[in-house]
Design a protein around this motif. Sequence first.
Motif, PDB file in Angstrom:
ATOM      1  N   GLY A   1      -9.167  -2.252  -8.075  1.00  0.00           N
ATOM      2  CA  GLY A   1      -8.162  -3.054  -7.401  1.00  0.00           C
ATOM      3  C   GLY A   1      -7.362  -2.233  -6.410  1.00  0.00           C
ATOM      4  N   ASP A   2      -7.309  -2.729  -5.196  1.00  0.00           N
ATOM      5  CA  ASP A   2      -6.495  -2.132  -4.142  1.00  0.00           C
ATOM      6  C   ASP A   2      -5.483  -3.193  -3.745  1.00  0.00           C
ATOM      7  N   ALA A   3      -4.222  -2.878  -3.808  1.00  0.00           N
ATOM      8  CA  ALA A   3      -3.194  -3.870  -3.513  1.00  0.00           C
ATOM      9  C   ALA A   3      -3.240  -4.195  -2.019  1.00  0.00           C
ATOM     10  N   GLN A   4      -4.168  -5.097  -1.639  1.00  0.00           N
ATOM     11  CA  GLN A   4      -4.430  -5.333  -0.222  1.00  0.00           C
ATOM     12  C   GLN A   4      -3.256  -5.966   0.510  1.00  0.00           C
ATOM     13  N   ASP A   5      -2.525  -6.864  -0.151  1.00  0.00           N
ATOM     14  CA  ASP A   5      -1.341  -7.416   0.503  1.00  0.00           C
ATOM     15  C   ASP A   5      -0.291  -6.325   0.711  1.00  0.00           C
ATOM     16  N   TRP A   6      -0.155  -5.451  -0.277  1.00  0.00           N
ATOM     17  CA  TRP A   6       0.772  -4.326  -0.171  1.00  0.00           C
ATOM     18  C   TRP A   6       0.402  -3.458   1.032  1.00  0.00           C
TER      19      TRP A   6
ATOM     20  N   TRP B   1       6.672  -4.550  -4.289  1.00  0.00           N
ATOM     21  CA  TRP B   1       6.581  -3.861  -3.002  1.00  0.00           C
ATOM     22  C   TRP B   1       7.123  -4.714  -1.854  1.00  0.00           C
ATOM     23  N   LYS B   2       6.985  -6.029  -1.940  1.00  0.00           N
ATOM     24  CA  LYS B   2       7.440  -6.890  -0.845  1.00  0.00           C
ATOM     25  C   LYS B   2       8.954  -6.766  -0.664  1.00  0.00           C
TER      26      LYS B   2
ATOM     27  N   GLY C   1       1.518   4.280  -0.136  1.00  0.00           N
ATOM     28  CA  GLY C   1       1.332   4.543  -1.567  1.00  0.00           C
ATOM     29  C   GLY C   1       0.850   3.392  -2.406  1.00  0.00           C
ATOM     30  N   GLN C   2       0.099   2.424  -1.835  1.00  0.00           N
ATOM     31  CA  GLN C   2      -0.320   1.262  -2.626  1.00  0.00           C
ATOM     32  C   GLN C   2      -1.134   1.692  -3.849  1.00  0.00           C
ATOM     33  N   THR C   3      -0.916   0.981  -4.947  1.00  0.00           N
ATOM     34  CA  THR C   3      -1.597   1.281  -6.196  1.00  0.00           C
ATOM     35  C   THR C   3      -3.065   0.892  -6.110  1.00  0.00           C
ATOM     36  N   ILE C   4      -3.936   1.747  -6.647  1.00  0.00           N
ATOM     37  CA  ILE C   4      -5.327   1.365  -6.876  1.00  0.00           C
ATOM     38  C   ILE C   4      -5.687   1.766  -8.306  1.00  0.00           C
ATOM     39  N   GLN C   5      -6.405   0.882  -9.009  1.00  0.00           N
ATOM     40  CA  GLN C   5      -6.807   1.151 -10.384  1.00  0.00           C
ATOM     41  C   GLN C   5      -7.930   0.194 -10.781  1.00  0.00           C
ATOM     42  N   ALA C   6      -8.703   0.575 -11.782  1.00  0.00           N
ATOM     43  CA  ALA C   6      -9.795  -0.275 -12.240  1.00  0.00           C
ATOM     44  C   ALA C   6      -9.244  -1.548 -12.870  1.00  0.00           C
TER      45      ALA C   6
ATOM     46  N   GLY D   1      -1.092   5.925  -7.137  1.00  0.00           N
ATOM     47  CA  GLY D   1      -0.186   5.172  -6.279  1.00  0.00           C
ATOM     48  C   GLY D   1       1.238   5.678  -6.376  1.00  0.00           C
ATOM     49  N   SER D   2       2.171   4.971  -5.714  1.00  0.00           N
ATOM     50  CA  SER D   2       3.580   5.364  -5.723  1.00  0.00           C
ATOM     51  C   SER D   2       4.453   4.137  -5.946  1.00  0.00           C
ATOM     52  N   ASP D   3       5.779   4.353  -6.018  1.00  0.00           N
ATOM     53  CA  ASP D   3       6.698   3.241  -6.286  1.00  0.00           C
ATOM     54  C   ASP D   3       7.587   2.890  -5.096  1.00  0.00           C
TER      55      ASP D   3
END
Length: 383
Positions: free
Chosen positions: A322-327, A373-374, A349-354, A55-57
Amino acid sequence: MRTSRSFAMVAAVAALALTMSACSSGDEPSSSPSESAALSADAQAALDKAFTGFGSDLSDLTSVTPKADQKFYVMSCGESNPTCHAPAAAMVDAAKAAGWTGEIVDGKLSPEGFATAIRQATAAGATVLVPIGISCSGAAAAFQEAKAAGVTIVGGGGQDDCSPKVWDSERLWLPADDQPTPYGIFGAFGTLQADYVFGKTNGDPKAVVINMTSQPWGQLITDSFSDELKKLGGGEVLAQVDVTDPETADGSYIQKVTSALLANPDANALIVPTDGYLVNGLAAAINQAGLADKLVVVGNFGSEAALDMIRSGTPGITATIGDAQDWEAWGSIDTAIRVLDGKDPAYIGQTIQAVDADNNMPDSGAYNGAIDWKSAFLTSWGK
């Protein structure tokens, strides 16, 4: 739809119970994969990679002004599926934060439903449309009609695989050079699922893989999972179970998957393309059949319902990617804002991780990444 799913789950569990009774040899049940010996260095490295993710920031997000008075519609792939509903609701919130109106139309987990929902939005005067969970080919004629009516179409996770292309833009994740696979973000899901089960089975996953066939992204997850196992140098795919959207809608996928697990008694991992399958009956069927203790079960998307199951120790689900779906939902609105303003779309660039009970688990709610992110989006929109 609820009745059909419940019937399918009961039928699946009954079939499993009968088969297990007939085939029982009196052997002691195998130990849980999580109770295995200390992990090898390779297994631990794979598990660490799964928890780190990608992901990114959003530090390079540039300013843009939302165009006023937009009538936004989001086409949910199916409101009965939590991994369709949650991002649709978040997208409406983001549209309202941008100063637009926002409405959901329900695709009802079928090609006919997708087309009907898109046409409903077009007839209602949509100026911006985002489809969640499908690619352009899933409702090509309806998308072409919307485009001809002047609707701006932005991807909500799928691909514009129509020829010629119809959408104004897909939602962009990371630049190609920063992506872990050639399959885009969906390849990252399969990669992290492989890393997780490789680690949790100490380098020896024997997987049954559910392959979602109705949308192109399902095959991308499946292919990337297999590719990553080859790179890791251990494990195998014992069976691939193809599942269509109609089978998801009527619940018949449960029987299909549990039958595959019975046919492969050496399986120690189940790879699931969306948490919705597990939430809507599959986890319960696995547990009631007595298979939960022998399987590492990994879903995708980090939905609130799935995380609640993991938090509470519900058998039949071990982890999710996990996929930051709201992001990413807010990212689709950001993409639409930039397209309407004549600018290039930004990489979201939404973060995804286990995510499992002990790692990356939020205190409550769905998985939403590790940055604010918001605020980044609102600041870039001048809000």
